[in-house]
Write a protein that holds these residues in place. Structure first.
Motif, PDB file in Angstrom:
ATOM      1  N   LEU A 241       2.962  -9.932  12.106  1.00 45.39           N
ATOM      2  CA  LEU A 241       2.755  -9.127  10.903  1.00 45.39           C
ATOM      3  C   LEU A 241       1.921  -7.881  11.153  1.00 45.39           C
ATOM      4  CD1 LEU A 241       1.887 -12.053   8.433  1.00 45.39           C
ATOM      5  CD2 LEU A 241       4.136 -11.247   9.145  1.00 45.39           C
TER       6      LEU A 241
ATOM      7  N   LYS B 168      -2.850  -4.770   9.473  1.00 46.15           N
ATOM      8  CA  LYS B 168      -2.007  -5.739   8.790  1.00 46.15           C
ATOM      9  C   LYS B 168      -1.781  -5.291   7.358  1.00 46.15           C
ATOM     10  CE  LYS B 168      -1.407 -10.633   7.669  1.00 46.15           C
ATOM     11  NZ  LYS B 168      -1.990 -11.999   7.711  1.00 46.15           N
TER      12      LYS B 168
ATOM     13  N   HIS C 292       1.907  -6.019   6.064  1.00 45.33           N
ATOM     14  CA  HIS C 292       3.188  -6.630   5.743  1.00 45.33           C
ATOM     15  C   HIS C 292       3.051  -8.154   5.666  1.00 45.33           C
ATOM     16  CE1 HIS C 292       5.690  -3.067   5.828  1.00 45.33           C
ATOM     17  NE2 HIS C 292       5.153  -2.689   6.975  1.00 45.33           N
ATOM     18  N   HIS C 293       4.021  -8.776   5.001  1.00 43.93           N
ATOM     19  CA  HIS C 293       4.047 -10.227   4.872  1.00 43.93           C
ATOM     20  C   HIS C 293       5.252 -10.834   5.587  1.00 43.93           C
ATOM     21  CE1 HIS C 293       0.763  -9.990   1.996  1.00 43.93           C
ATOM     22  NE2 HIS C 293       1.420  -9.015   1.393  1.00 43.93           N
ATOM     23  N   GLY C 294       5.834 -10.053   6.482  1.00 45.30           N
ATOM     24  CA  GLY C 294       6.958 -10.515   7.282  1.00 45.30           C
ATOM     25  C   GLY C 294       7.013  -9.719   8.570  1.00 45.30           C
TER      26      GLY C 294
ATOM     27  N   ARG D 257      10.389  -4.708  11.229  1.00 46.92           N
ATOM     28  CA  ARG D 257      11.757  -4.388  11.638  1.00 46.92           C
ATOM     29  C   ARG D 257      11.869  -3.028  12.328  1.00 46.92           C
ATOM     30  NH1 ARG D 257      15.411  -8.519  11.914  1.00 46.92           N
ATOM     31  NH2 ARG D 257      15.304  -9.851  10.081  1.00 46.92           N
TER      32      ARG D 257
ATOM     33  N   SER E 243       9.577  -3.737   7.036  1.00 42.39           N
ATOM     34  CA  SER E 243       9.366  -5.149   7.332  1.00 42.39           C
ATOM     35  C   SER E 243      10.433  -6.035   6.704  1.00 42.39           C
ATOM     36  CB  SER E 243       7.987  -5.594   6.834  1.00 42.39           C
ATOM     37  OG  SER E 243       7.837  -6.998   6.872  1.00 42.39           O
ATOM     38  N   GLU E 244      10.506  -7.258   7.222  1.00 43.30           N
ATOM     39  CA  GLU E 244      11.385  -8.276   6.670  1.00 43.30           C
ATOM     40  C   GLU E 244      10.977  -8.645   5.243  1.00 43.30           C
ATOM     41  OE1 GLU E 244      11.930 -12.695   8.085  1.00 43.30           O
ATOM     42  OE2 GLU E 244      12.884 -11.369   9.542  1.00 43.30           O
ATOM     43  N   ASP E 245       9.757  -8.274   4.846  1.00 44.32           N
ATOM     44  CA  ASP E 245       9.301  -8.586   3.491  1.00 44.32           C
ATOM     45  C   ASP E 245       9.901  -7.648   2.432  1.00 44.32           C
ATOM     46  OD1 ASP E 245       7.893  -6.185   3.657  1.00 44.32           O
ATOM     47  OD2 ASP E 245       5.937  -7.124   3.894  1.00 44.32           O
ATOM     48  N   GLY E 246      10.731  -6.702   2.868  1.00 38.85           N
ATOM     49  CA  GLY E 246      11.413  -5.807   1.941  1.00 38.85           C
ATOM     50  C   GLY E 246      10.650  -4.556   1.580  1.00 38.85           C
ATOM     51  N   THR E 247       9.537  -4.287   2.268  1.00 39.64           N
ATOM     52  CA  THR E 247       8.733  -3.102   1.960  1.00 39.64           C
ATOM     53  C   THR E 247       8.710  -2.114   3.121  1.00 39.64           C
ATOM     54  OG1 THR E 247       6.645  -4.030   2.789  1.00 39.64           O
ATOM     55  CG2 THR E 247       7.232  -4.495   0.491  1.00 39.64           C
TER      56      THR E 247
END
Length: 215
Positions: free
Chosen positions: A161, A178, A180-182, A185, A200-204
């Motif tokens: 993360l 830090k 992001h929560h995923g 990418r 990120s994989e968290d969509g942000t």
């Protein structure tokens, strides 16, 4: 780079280049002809990334740890291209990311590559491997790296993360953030180098100041 051609590639290991004018604008062209690529070049492994370095030169990154540099100058008549050079990471990990940076002070074009657990930097003119660093993360499923326009530092993110900034000359970690929560990418600097973006994989997508000022 002139928005006239579209290059695609994937698991079939086939580089295709389409003429956008025919594909989108030519209403008189036969459907099959308009949708057919003007260039088709079979690669040695599935394609993971594509990047133009000029109007007629393209980098094709593959799942075998290699990046192929193709000249498409003769493609209009031959339907294929000429292989200029092969950049080899000497590992079997997929190439996860390729980024091209023009150094502000010198005009030098540097290619940044993220693959496996390493980040590589090549001079695109001399083909020389400038630097190679092992990262505290891996790029097997996601992530990437980008060189700052000054050529003094680079940012990388991947399997965890955290976003990390490193010194280009030594590989020393300079910053670790830090937010992001995923897993990360993708990462990219803005053209002026004042900020960088991380997806990120968290969509942000988050924007970070290149030189943060402590309050």
């Amino acid at each position: 780079q002139d928005s006239k051609r579209l290059a695609t590639g994937g698991k079939e290991a086939l580089l295709r280049v389409f003429d956008l004018a025919k594909l989108l604008l030519d209403k008189n062209a036969a459907t099959t002809e308009a949708k057919s690529p003007s260039v088709q070049i079979q690669q040695e492994a599935p394609i993971t990334k594509l990047a133009y370095t000029s109007l007629n030169v393209i980098l094709v990154a593959c799942a075998n740890g290699k990046i192929y540099q193709w000249d498409l100058t003769s493609s209009s008549t031959s339907g294929t291209g000429t292989l200029i050079h092969t950049f080899d990471t000497h590992q079997t990990s997929e190439i996860r990311d390729v980024d091209i940076t023009t150094i502000t002070s010198s005009g030098q074009q540097v290619m940044t590559v993220a693959a496996g657990t390493k980040v590589y930097f090549w001079d695109l003119t001399t083909k020389e491997l400038l630097k190679e660093y092992t990262m505290p993360i891996h790029f097997r499923e996601e992530g990437g790296a980008a060189l700052h326009p000054s050529g003094t530092k680079f940012v990388a993110g991947g399997s965890d993360l955290w976003i990390r900034v490193f010194d280009f000359q030594t590989g020393e970690e300079l910053e670790c953030h830090k937010g992001h929560h995923g897993p990360i990418r993708c990462v990219r600097y803005s053209p002026d180098g004042e900020v960088y973006a991380t997806g990120s994989e968290d969509g942000t997508i988050r924007l970070w100041k290149t030189d943060p000022v402590d309050p």
